[in-house]
Design a protein around this motif. Structure first.
Motif, mmCIF file in Angstrom:
data_model
loop_
_atom_site.group_PDB
_atom_site.id
_atom_site.type_symbol
_atom_site.label_atom_id
_atom_site.label_comp_id
_atom_site.label_asym_id
_atom_site.label_seq_id
_atom_site.Cartn_x
_atom_site.Cartn_y
_atom_site.Cartn_z
ATOM 1 N N ARG A 235 -17.050 3.687 74.225
ATOM 2 C CA ARG A 235 -18.296 3.098 74.675
ATOM 3 C C ARG A 235 -18.777 2.189 73.564
ATOM 4 O O ARG A 235 -18.629 2.507 72.385
ATOM 5 N N SER B 94 -12.123 8.530 70.690
ATOM 6 C CA SER B 94 -10.884 8.770 71.439
ATOM 7 C C SER B 94 -9.649 8.518 70.579
ATOM 8 O O SER B 94 -8.602 9.128 70.810
ATOM 9 N N SER C 14 -12.199 13.839 85.611
ATOM 10 C CA SER C 14 -13.150 12.751 85.387
ATOM 11 C C SER C 14 -14.191 13.287 84.417
ATOM 12 O O SER C 14 -14.083 14.416 83.951
ATOM 13 N N ASP D 77 -19.155 1.030 78.859
ATOM 14 C CA ASP D 77 -17.851 1.548 78.427
ATOM 15 C C ASP D 77 -16.985 0.405 77.916
ATOM 16 O O ASP D 77 -17.307 -0.768 78.095
ATOM 17 N N SER E 297 -12.869 -0.955 77.862
ATOM 18 C CA SER E 297 -11.524 -0.781 78.374
ATOM 19 C C SER E 297 -10.778 -2.105 78.283
ATOM 20 O O SER E 297 -11.334 -3.099 77.826
ATOM 21 N N GLU F 263 -14.877 12.475 81.372
ATOM 22 C CA GLU F 263 -14.549 12.226 79.969
ATOM 23 C C GLU F 263 -13.325 11.322 79.934
ATOM 24 O O GLU F 263 -12.511 11.357 80.850
ATOM 25 N N PRO F 264 -13.130 10.588 78.829
ATOM 26 C CA PRO F 264 -11.938 9.734 78.761
ATOM 27 C C PRO F 264 -10.623 10.500 78.570
ATOM 28 O O PRO F 264 -9.564 9.957 78.822
ATOM 29 N N ASP G 8 -5.926 10.710 85.619
ATOM 30 C CA ASP G 8 -7.223 10.248 85.134
ATOM 31 C C ASP G 8 -7.962 9.508 86.249
ATOM 32 O O ASP G 8 -7.384 8.647 86.924
ATOM 33 N N GLY H 293 -6.918 3.481 79.899
ATOM 34 C CA GLY H 293 -8.077 4.236 80.366
ATOM 35 C C GLY H 293 -9.373 3.634 79.868
ATOM 36 O O GLY H 293 -9.423 2.473 79.456
ATOM 37 N N ILE H 294 -10.415 4.435 79.932
ATOM 38 C CA ILE H 294 -11.689 4.010 79.353
ATOM 39 C C ILE H 294 -11.741 4.692 78.011
ATOM 40 O O ILE H 294 -11.871 5.903 77.915
ATOM 41 N N TYR H 295 -11.561 3.922 76.958
ATOM 42 C CA TYR H 295 -11.306 4.562 75.668
ATOM 43 C C TYR H 295 -12.503 4.596 74.743
ATOM 44 O O TYR H 295 -12.411 5.100 73.624
#
Lengths: 462, 462
Positions: free
Chosen positions: B358, B373, B240, B333, B335, B242-243, B264, B354-356
């Motif tokens: 912000r 990313s 966790s 963020d 996503s 970071e993406p 992830d 994922g959370i790619y």
């Protein structure tokens, strides 16, 4: 009410809390007389020894070499026949039986936490604790913290590193068990001390845990930032990891700097619950909480238990440990014990001068024994000196020289000659040695965030 | 069996464990259909909102401004009328009501743990958790870890710093609750990574937790020490902070480097239990474990919840938090979510990419949106490049320039021209931009033990 537990290993009610004004966490045990305590400890000892015999190849081997079986243990005299255990032995056993050694008395699947020594010198040692061990440690530490005045309403700043080191984790587990607010800030990262100062100001914890060296370092940082450490408003500072909190002038410095009380605790990481050496609120030396860890003081040469009033090496035995229990672990430390009553009324013996040295820390200079803690006590009793010092031992021709390096504090102008003379005079009086004193510019000596290393021995036999 | 809990806040049986071959920790909830889950979440949401209204001056004030009362909440549509909460608001509230802010819904005496943001930029934020919050976090994390394959027989190395940061503590609490062996090694101290390599070899943990950047840094250190990270024999690496673990080529690098699976997880520290975004063993994007934290994806401009298949900002709401609960916390963020079924059968929506990014991390270069990313994904898909990179944005006259700095890996000789050309080509294809590529000598770029900072924007408007 927290009763005398007769099951082994004991399981404690994790929701139990004494009333706030109750001085004892476990009144039934803590108000026993010496003889009742003796019996209670002996019963626990018999069960721990039986358990170790049944589960530990390491101890079975050691004991069969002397022909001991658990049924032989009728009284403490029988126990004193058992061989000591040394850290060196444990290390070698783990090398032969990696990683946990042949003293792991639970299945690897039952390990709850893994910790270890930092291994700065030589191969590190691995510690394994079961879930029950962790919970009993939490219970023991909460109970001892209660004894020095911590309550569920406190907020506790933990200012020591969370990694292998058991100190921080042991303090945390006790705080969590008591239900005080844990603020596990840690230490050791670059820049973390300045942050600590700001967080202490913002959150205003009522208690602090760390090493004495680190508390003094933190105070110095705060002063550099223009903040009087009294502004933190910490009422209890408790310590382990170094002897400092038991050294009178260090204690005095800490209490005067922070305006809170300074409490000394701590045996060895291997002996977790390590707070089983721990002062009560009267701070007249660490009690040996004998029903948690059974401690003997043993003469370094005769290897016999010494009478109260005498000096010896603390030798520790677990009484409620499942994973890696220790039986007669030779600490190598030096202390003096007494059974004179403490105002708290607990039946435990005390170490009125703390743990003031190690057999192998002692420096012999021109035939005189010098303990670093004695130098510490003298340096910190002199107004105008900073808290830091270094002891340098050299040999010129055949003559040993001991130099104590100190610094003036940053409070202002000092008569440096007077400072030097005062220190030299005191060192001569207390140590019985003529010592060189070197007054360095303020800030020269290394500050530490962990355990200080203050002796440099340059003699060639080292 | 772990049933659907109808009390609020729920209390979970801390001794419960599923059978080892059971895929679900809480079968009853995890095998609901979408509609059952919806109802279950709605019930919990109503109770959390009622609780917040009754205990939080912060939210009462926000909600009275829009005329909302808990009785108004009949369906999710009503909930979507509620205002968002921003980190900035929380920070300002804590400045006005130090230290915990006006959203502390328990008495200060009931605080169990204090944590916070590191405060590298601006005033840090303080987090308070009750004992119940801590135990529910532990339960939730154990449950999610179970979903990605962790079992009580595992040994889990936690390679991230134990201080304010909630990541390490959340992973630890989950491991402890499951009864796997916790090895909380930490990170961040000088020299600790070399030590980590040796301890990994000695103790052979089966699972690893940290940041993706740190895992790759650790692998690089190991290789420098002549050790192949596969020798650690780690079967699960979960991340966790970071993406990276959701970026396909980073995931691939981690899996190929260590020979274990890369999982992830993670939302925000404020949203603890932050693992409520977390992949299952099929690793097809993080599930939103909606009965633990209720998550909406919201259009960054219209502020409306977006349909599945579309991109939005995750907005989080606690469902079982007592101290400092968050309602509609705007993560900032980006996503994309889907409700396409996962092979695991759980009814939770997923974030397949994922959370790619912000909203505020996105770099706009000559009118083109660039997510760091995306650059990461490209760099790490090219054999012969090290894992590190840096994005430098400059403005020469009126023209924005984007430079990607990379290094060859240490495996041996490379055709540097070919490497540079390949990277430049791929960046142009994917980003639609001509980008400068700078190949630096191996080891030039800064390695991190925590969260990486890889964008340097030198344009004057910053």
């Amino acid at each position: 009410m927290n009763k005398v537990e007769t099951k082994w290993p004991p399981t404690y009610d994790r929701s139990y809390l004494p009333k706030n004004d109750e001085p004892y966490w476990n009144r039934e045990v803590e108000t026993m007389d010496a003889e009742q305590l003796r019996q209670h400890v002996l019963e626990k000892l018999k069960r721990q020894i039986r358990y170790v015999y049944d589960h530990s190849p390491f101890y079975r081997k050691k004991w069969s070499a002397v022909g001991f079986e658990p049924g032989d243990l009728k009284d403490f005299k029988d126990f004193e026949m058992l061989p000591f255990t040394t850290k060196q032995e444990l290390r070698e056993d783990q090398l032969e039986n990696p990683p946990f050694g042949s003293n792991l008395c639970i299945s690897p699947d039952e390990i709850y936490h893994i910790h270890g020594t930092s291994g700065t010198t030589g191969k590190p040692t691995v510690f394994a604790l079961s879930k029950g061990d962790w919970e009993r440690m939490a219970e023991a530490h909460a109970r001892i913290m209660w004894g020095f005045g911590l309550r569920p309403t406190d907020k506790v700043f933990i200012g020591s590193v969370f990694s292998l080191y058991m100190g921080s984790w042991g303090a945390l587990a006790g705080v969590e068990r008591m239900g005080a607010a844990a603020f596990p800030f840690g230490a050791g990262q670059p820049g973390q001390t300045e942050k600590a100062v700001r967080w202490l100001l913002d959150v205003k914890p009522t208690a602090f845990y760390g090493t004495p060296s680190y508390a003094l370092y933190l105070a110095e940082k705060a002063k550099e930032m223009g903040i009087d450490p009294k502004e933190f408003n910490i009422r209890i500072l408790f310590f382990s990891g170094e002897p400092g909190a038991g050294v009178p002038s260090t204690r005095k410095r800490i209490e005067e700097t922070f305006g809170g009380i300074c409490v000394d605790t701590g045996s060895m990481a291997e002996m977790t619950p390590w707070m089983a050496n721990g002062e009560c609120m009267h701070r007249q030396g660490m009690h040996l909480w004998q029903d948690i860890v059974y401690t003997e003081l043993v003469h370094p040469e005769t290897k016999q238990v010494v009478p109260y009033g005498e000096e010896g090496v603390p030798v520790y035995t677990h009484l409620e440990r499942e994973a890696q229990p220790m039986v007669r672990l030779w600490s190598g430390d030096l202390s003096l014990w007494t059974n004179e009553p403490c105002p708290c009324g607990r039946p435990y013996p005390r170490l009125p001068k703390g743990i003031y040295g190690r057999a192998d820390d002692m420096i012999v200079v021109r035939g005189v024994n010098v303990y670093p803690s004695a130098v510490e006590d003298i340096v910190r009793s002199i107004d105008g000196l900073s808290d830091e010092f270094r002891i340098v031992v050299t040999r010129e021709n055949i003559m040993d020289e001991l130099t104590v390096q100190v610094e003036p504090d940053t409070a202002g102008a000092h008569d440096t000659n007077a400072l030097t003379n005062t220190l030299q005079q005191k060192l001569k009086t207390v140590l019985g040695l003529t010592v060189q004193v070197e007054l360095l510019p303020a800030g020269t000596l290394e500050r530490t965030e962990f355990k200080a290393r203050r002796v440099i021995d340059k003699r060639s036999f080292k």
